[in-house]
Each structure stands twice: as C-alpha cells, then as structure tokens.
Design a protein around this motif. Structure first.
Motif, mmCIF file in Angstrom:
data_model
loop_
_atom_site.group_PDB
_atom_site.id
_atom_site.type_symbol
_atom_site.label_atom_id
_atom_site.label_comp_id
_atom_site.label_asym_id
_atom_site.label_seq_id
_atom_site.Cartn_x
_atom_site.Cartn_y
_atom_site.Cartn_z
ATOM 1 N N PRO A 1 0.797 -1.237 0.000
ATOM 2 C CA PRO A 1 0.000 0.000 0.000
ATOM 3 C C PRO A 1 0.826 1.281 0.000
ATOM 4 O O PRO A 1 0.344 2.324 -0.449
ATOM 5 N N ASP A 2 2.061 1.208 0.485
ATOM 6 C CA ASP A 2 2.926 2.391 0.467
ATOM 7 C C ASP A 2 3.751 2.394 -0.822
ATOM 8 O O ASP A 2 4.474 1.439 -1.112
ATOM 9 N N LEU A 3 3.651 3.467 -1.580
ATOM 10 C CA LEU A 3 4.284 3.520 -2.898
ATOM 11 C C LEU A 3 5.796 3.334 -2.823
ATOM 12 O O LEU A 3 6.384 2.590 -3.619
ATOM 13 N N ALA A 4 6.459 4.001 -1.862
ATOM 14 C CA ALA A 4 7.913 3.894 -1.749
ATOM 15 C C ALA A 4 8.329 2.475 -1.367
ATOM 16 O O ALA A 4 9.304 1.935 -1.908
ATOM 17 N N THR A 5 7.585 1.876 -0.445
ATOM 18 C CA THR A 5 7.892 0.501 -0.040
ATOM 19 C C THR A 5 7.670 -0.451 -1.201
ATOM 20 O O THR A 5 8.463 -1.374 -1.436
ATOM 21 N N ARG A 6 6.593 -0.226 -1.953
ATOM 22 C CA ARG A 6 6.304 -1.061 -3.115
ATOM 23 C C ARG A 6 7.449 -0.995 -4.119
ATOM 24 O O ARG A 6 7.905 -2.021 -4.629
#
Length: 291
Positions: free
Chosen positions: A81-86
């Motif tokens: 759900p978190d763009l940076a983590t993705r």
C-alpha cells in the motif's frame, strides 16, 4: 517423468553432525537427497549463503542430477500500500532475479502481494480491486524486464488471500502481464483450497491445467484438511497423505504436460513427516508413471 524432491527438515545445527556449517555439510545433504531418489532439493540454510556458495552448491548438486526448486522471494510485495515501499520491494525482487542468474537458479517465486502493510500474503481491503491489478502488472513487468535474457523466470504462486485466488485469476495475470517467456506459474494446489472445494480438488487441477498449463514450471506438493470444530472453521495444511488431495490424479495431470516439472514437498517440520510425505507422493507417482 518429474523432478520430485524436498528438504531435510529438523536437522538442527550443523555442528552436531561435525560440520562447521551446512555449506560445509553440503555433500552430506546431497547424499541424503540421493538416498531418497530425489531430483530436486533445497539444502538447509541455502538462502543464508553467499552467491558464490550458492553457485557452487547448484553446480555440485547438478553433478548428482539435483536442481534447486527456485529461489523464493515471498516476503516482497508487488502491491504494497505504500508507494515507496512497493518500489523498494520490486527493486528487491529484481535483485533476487540477478542473484538467481548468477547462481544458476532457473526461477524466482513470488505471490502477487496484497495491500497488507506487513505480510505479503495477508489479505487487506483493496487487494483484489482494479488498481491493485494495475500495480501488480506494472511491478511484474519491471521484474520480467530484468529476467529477459538471463534464463530466470518470475514465477507466480497462487494464494486465496491474494488476487491470484483461482485458476481464472492466474490466467488473467498471465494475459495482463503478457510476458510469456519470462513469466511462469507455480502450481501450488493447496493454496487454492477452500472449504467448498477441498473435498474434491480434481476439478481445480483440471481448471489450472486448462487455463495456464503452458506456463506451469514447478509445483509445491502439500495436503489440506478441513476442520469443522468450533469456535472457528478452518483449513489446515497437513502432511501429504493425511488430507484430501488426490495425489494420483494431480500427478497424472502434471505428467501430461510432458515436461520435467520440479515438484517440491514443503512446509514440514521434521524428518519423520518428510519420510511419510515422500512415501505418499512416491506411491502416487509410481502409479501414474511420474517417476
């Protein structure tokens, strides 16, 4: 024929067997794998070794007609759900592809991921909606681009809590990603079990073979048992032979693919379980000409 195998669960520390570590004890492990007549094998602690040690292990195993059944990257989440983590997780999967290529490993396995913030296979709202599919396709294509020309395939594993929750969903993933040379399917039948279908999973076998048979490159061999006792009803993963999976039918259909598919017994906790599981699988395999 197929390439059956497993690991050596519950061995404990290498030191108690006289080895400095389990890489030092690789020949000992290979000898046990060959006693089982296996043709695919996951050495203990393999994932903890350096890429140089992994490359050497793969080469030494190959001399005994053993292959590693893939390099699992299940903790990474293509639709976090978190763009940076993705983005970081996609990057990490790409690095695992590079590591597999350097070590001579043919596949890197993943689940599609979910919107859960910490568990890649833990269901969360939105995990199967249109935007989730778009994020999945984008990430999978990035990884497939890295796979191109390496000999490594990105392999999708189904899971009921993920978007890959049915044979039709697996087909949808193959079609949307549209990278047939770089993408494959791990036929983990038990990951498609529900309380409704677990008593007869042969129709699920048929549907998977019909819809994505050409993309199947490996299988995980497990069994499942429905437990109706309160306070909750659930499905338990059990030792092959203790559940409801029809291994003769499943393996017969896999043999019909006409390919040397690695079929790996996983998730067991000790050697007595592995011996029992392999006995069940081997009897079924011999009965249908899979060995």
């Amino acid at each position: 024929t197929m390439r059956f195998g497993g690991n050596l669960p519950g061995l404990g520390p290498a030191e108690q067997y006289g080895f400095a570590d389990w890489f030092d004890g690789l020949d000992f492990q290979i000898a046990w794998a060959k006693r089982f007549d296996w043709r695919c094998f996951q050495p203990t602690d393999f994932r903890e070794w350096s890429v140089e040690q992994q490359r050497e292990a793969v080469a030494r195993m190959a001399k005994s007609d053993l292959m590693l059944p893939g390099l699992g990257a299940y903790r990474f989440n293509l639709i976090h759900p978190d763009l940076a983590t993705r983005a970081e997780h996609v990057k990490q999967i790409c690095q695992w592809v590079e590591r597999a290529a350097n070590a001579g490993i043919e596949t890197v396995e993943i689940v599609s991921g979910t919107r859960h913030p910490t568990i890649s296979y833990g269901y969360a709202p939105g995990s199967k909606d249109q935007q989730a599919w778009a994020d999945f396709v984008k990430g999978a294509r990035e990884v497939c681009k890295v796979c191109r020309g390496t000999g490594v395939r990105l392999v999708l594993e189904p899971g009921m809590s993920t978007m890959l929750d049915s044979p039709a969903a697996l087909r949808k993933a193959i079609e949307l990603v549209d990278r047939p040379d770089e993408l494959g399917i791990n036929f983990d039948l038990v990951n498609l079990a529900t309380m409704e279908n677990c008593f007869d999973m042969n129709p699920v076998v048929d549907d998977v073979l019909k819809l994505v048979g050409d993309q199947i490159v490996m299988a995980h061999l497990k069994d499942v048992l429905y437990d109706p006792k309160p306070p909750c009803t659930r499905l338990w993963e059990v030792v092959p032979g203790d559940g409801t999976v029809d291994f003769k039918y499943w393996l017969k259909r896999l043999v019909e693919l006409g390919r040397d598919v690695p079929a790996f017994i996983e998730h067991l906790t000790d050697m007595s379980q592995m011996v029992a599981a392999w006995r069940t699988v081997r009897v079924a395999a011999e009965a249908v000409g899979a060995l």
